[in-house]
Design a protein around this motif. Structure first.
Motif, short mmCIF file in Angstrom:
data_model
loop_
_atom_site.label_atom_id
_atom_site.label_comp_id
_atom_site.label_asym_id
_atom_site.label_seq_id
_atom_site.Cartn_x
_atom_site.Cartn_y
_atom_site.Cartn_z
N UNK A 248 48.22 14.78 37.28
CA UNK A 248 47.89 14.98 35.86
C UNK A 248 47.36 13.69 35.25
N UNK A 249 48.07 12.59 35.49
CA UNK A 249 47.64 11.30 34.95
C UNK A 249 46.34 10.83 35.58
N UNK A 250 46.18 11.11 36.88
CA UNK A 250 44.95 10.71 37.57
C UNK A 250 43.74 11.43 36.97
N UNK A 251 43.85 12.72 36.74
CA UNK A 251 42.73 13.48 36.18
C UNK A 251 42.36 12.96 34.79
N UNK A 252 43.37 12.69 33.99
CA UNK A 252 43.11 12.15 32.65
C UNK A 252 42.45 10.77 32.73
N UNK B 251 42.93 24.04 42.67
CA UNK B 251 44.39 24.06 42.81
C UNK B 251 44.94 22.72 43.30
N UNK B 252 44.69 21.62 42.59
CA UNK B 252 45.11 20.31 43.10
C UNK B 252 46.62 20.08 43.12
N UNK B 253 47.40 20.83 42.33
CA UNK B 253 48.85 20.59 42.31
C UNK B 253 49.59 21.45 43.31
N UNK B 254 48.88 22.29 44.05
CA UNK B 254 49.52 23.18 45.02
C UNK B 254 50.29 22.37 46.06
N UNK B 255 51.59 22.63 46.16
CA UNK B 255 52.41 21.96 47.16
C UNK B 255 52.96 20.62 46.75
N UNK B 256 52.60 20.12 45.57
CA UNK B 256 53.09 18.82 45.13
C UNK B 256 54.47 18.95 44.47
N UNK B 257 55.30 17.93 44.65
CA UNK B 257 56.60 17.91 43.98
C UNK B 257 56.40 17.44 42.54
N UNK C 211 47.82 17.14 61.22
CA UNK C 211 48.48 18.40 61.55
C UNK C 211 49.99 18.35 61.34
N UNK C 212 50.55 17.14 61.23
CA UNK C 212 51.98 16.98 61.00
C UNK C 212 52.33 16.85 59.52
N UNK C 213 51.31 16.90 58.66
CA UNK C 213 51.54 16.70 57.24
C UNK C 213 52.17 17.94 56.60
N UNK C 214 53.00 17.69 55.60
CA UNK C 214 53.51 18.77 54.76
C UNK C 214 52.38 19.27 53.86
N UNK C 215 52.62 20.36 53.15
CA UNK C 215 51.60 20.91 52.26
C UNK C 215 51.21 19.88 51.19
N UNK C 216 52.21 19.19 50.63
CA UNK C 216 51.93 18.20 49.59
C UNK C 216 51.15 17.01 50.12
N UNK C 217 51.49 16.55 51.32
CA UNK C 217 50.76 15.42 51.92
C UNK C 217 49.33 15.82 52.24
N UNK C 218 49.14 17.05 52.71
CA UNK C 218 47.79 17.53 52.97
C UNK C 218 46.98 17.61 51.69
#
Length: 309
Positions: free
Chosen positions: A167-171, A153-159, A126-133
């Motif tokens: 991107x590299x992980x999916x590839x 939407x896997x990149x939502x909230x990521x820096x 519950x303390x996580x940012x959007x990107x951490x979540x």
């Protein structure tokens, strides 16, 4: 592999998905695109059994999701990254999931490290940012080391670093022979990540093609030319079935001639060329053009522009 056959979902008199047929194959990243209200989320929910089809069938690796003895080992899905107990730590959330399928603590530690949450693994979600979540949601999807990975939407909230990482992980997952199915509204990211596209609109299939073919279908047959002598080149090229326009000083957009034909004519006349390239649409332009009639919700400004046109 994901296979949808005659897949239809109705909610009362509303048809969310209609007679949808497609196959998501292993070894490539397949992007799942469509405007809001196109039926993407409903389709993904039916794939993992959260919604039952009104008619038709969808299978993962040859079986319906509910028929797999250990579903987490077959397909890892993230449809809503924040659908977790906010009072649990990231580690305990993953341990609870692992316990349902006989997955050991070692795998939990592996995915925590993989998604970059090692330093915050014992912090409450519950303390996580959007990107951490978002990273925790991806860890949950990968927990069972599944052959099929489906992310909404896997990149939502990521820096920017996180976007490059996913991107590299999916590839990498696709290169390992896994089936990778990704929904996103970020066309620029899909252009860099996906190999194949499944495009839907108003619940029906619009296109099922490789990314390059999708973009090429929306590209004009024009050539961009930059030259220090645009007036001479324009006079040289203009003719029957050939049009030449200019939007920028020193640049010409030519329709009706190939790059080879333009280059040869310019060379014969001694005209220097600084650029000679076919004009290609972006993935965003191709998507907007193809789905223009399938947009369910429009802004007021867009509606006014259409009326004016």
């Amino acid at each position: 592999m994901i296979e949808a056959r005659d897949l239809t979902k109705q909610y009362g008199d509303k048809t969310a998905v209609h007679d949808l047929n497609f196959t998501v194959r292993p070894g490539i990243v397949t992007g799942f695109l469509g405007p809001n209200g196109a039926g993407k989320s409903t389709t993904m929910r039916m794939i993992i059994g959260l919604d039952a089809p009104t008619s038709g069938r969808v299978t993962v690796n040859g079986r319906q999701y509910r028929d797999h003895r250990a579903p987490l080992r077959e397909v890892g899905a993230m449809l809503e990254a924040r659908a977790i107990h906010t009072g649990r730590s990231a580690r305990n959330h993953l341990l609870a999931m692992a316990a349902t399928t006989g997955i050991g603590r070692r795998r939990v530690d592996e995915v925590i490290d993989l998604v970059g949450l090692h330093e915050v693994a014992d912090r409450r979600a519950g303390q996580f940012s959007l990107g951490m979540g978002q990273r925790l949601g991806i860890a949950s999807a990968l927990l069972g080391d599944p052959a099929t990975v489906m992310l909404d939407e896997p990149v939502n909230g990521l820096d920017p670093e996180g976007i490059l990482w996913i991107r590299n992980l999916l590839k990498q997952l696709a290169a390992e022979g896994r089936t990778v199915f990704v929904s996103s509204h970020l066309m620029s990211e899909m252009a860099l990540t996906a190999d194949h596209l499944i495009v839907v609109g108003r619940g029906t299939l619009i296109r099922d093609v490789p990314v390059a073919e999708f973009i090429a279908s929306a590209s004009s047959n024009s050539v961009r030319v930059r030259t220090p002598d645009p007036s001479r080149l324009r006079a040289l090229l203009t003719g029957e079935a050939v049009s030449v326009s200019s939007s920028t000083e020193g640049q010409l957009d030519v329709t009706g001639l190939s790059t080879d034909e333009i280059g040869l004519r310019a060379a014969a006349a001694g005209i220097a060329l600084l650029e000679l390239s076919p004009v290609q649409a972006s993935l965003e332009q191709a998507f907007m053009e193809l789905t223009a009639d399938a947009v369910e919700y429009r802004t007021l400004s867009s509606s006014r522009e259409e009326v004016a046109a």
